[in-house]
Design a protein around this motif. Sequence first.
Motif: not given
Length: 424
Positions: A136-139, A155-158, A181-185, A248-250
């Motif tokens: 779960a967590g891919v959208y 949908p998430g936090k990170r 928190k958006v780590e990167r694009v 790391p991300c969720d």
Amino acid sequence: MTNLHYDVVVVGSGPGGLAAAISARQNGAEKVLIIERDIELGGILLQCIHNGFGVEVFKEDLPGPSYAQRFIQQVHDLKIDTLLDSMVLEATPDRRLFITNRKLGIREIQARALVFAMGCRERTRAQIRLPGSRPAGVYTAGTAQRWVNVEGYMPGKRFVILGSGDIGMIMARRLTFEGAKVERVLEIMPYLSGLTRNYVQCLQDFDIPLQLNHTVKRIIGNNRVEAIEAAAVDEQRRIIPGSEEIIPCDTLLLSVGLIPENELSRQAGVRIDPVTAGAFVDSRFHTSVPGIFSAGNVVHVYDLVDWVTQAGLAAGKGAALFAQGKLAASDKVVRTQAGENVRYIVPHTFDPDLLAEEAIPLQMRVKQPIEAPVWVEAVCNGKSVTRKALPYARPGEMVTLNLKPDVVDSIRESGTLTVNITER
């Protein structure tokens, strides 16, 4: 709903569909119907709560729902029929629609003219063959946008966002507003795939890193995304060994392109352009099937909603004229041809007699970015017909070249008009 015969039926109530229905009614079509699968009119605009809509049409900077509401009000004022929470099951070349909803069951609707305005859908993980486990967590970015802006769910936090499309960049900012928190694009191409203004306002202004020539090598996690493995790619988009990095991300959001929604068009026998994945259309957005028109993102993916509206207005007018028997087929057809560094051009054809009466906008995208001043030039029989200067040309930003009536004599006798975009 007792009347199942209409002058013009519009499938879809986004900006293209609303404009088409209004234009059809204003141009003489007495019985107009909009069919919408959602429970209210407005389409994708209802979840686009950010500003940036209406600058061209209204000379105002509006959020999506406000832009939509102006046209929804016109639909009500013009007494245009609507059929909500309804799905079109089938469309035929003779403009019959088979629809279903909970109240009516399955019904057949006959239209004198039909406008397809179904918009587009997002590419999914399966379509880009993203490797890794299936947690779960891919959208898609649009799904996350609806959850946050309409349903009220996070949908998430990170986050990591794959793709620099406009929805992805806008969601990077939106999620930051909500405390995530958006780590990167990450963007696999060496250039931005969305608008530069969204890169500045959504990423740079919020210190969200963008990495070009990077992609997701694999997704890590069992029940839920735990991390992604990012990697750099070479000019052939192959992973560069040793460039891998675990982030790391969720949640992983995908903003990797849009596909015009043309299943109904194919059912009805409409010819589809393999480059745009939309219908072949003329300058009135008339398709290869008589009486069937196509407008908005279902033809090709636009940058600005204002241009979608303008396309809808043209398609609606054409549909109204056809329904009244006033749209005669012309034997004088000029075909547009993508020339140097041009990926495609819409419309695919136009009538020079129509050009003698009104300007015709040609809209296109470049194959490769040119970060220098360019000429956008239309050429007929080896001679320049018209051209305009631009400071640059980028794949993420559509280019428009207006053909004006004063050039019709240079075009009338030729069967092809070629557009080139070259460095000045």
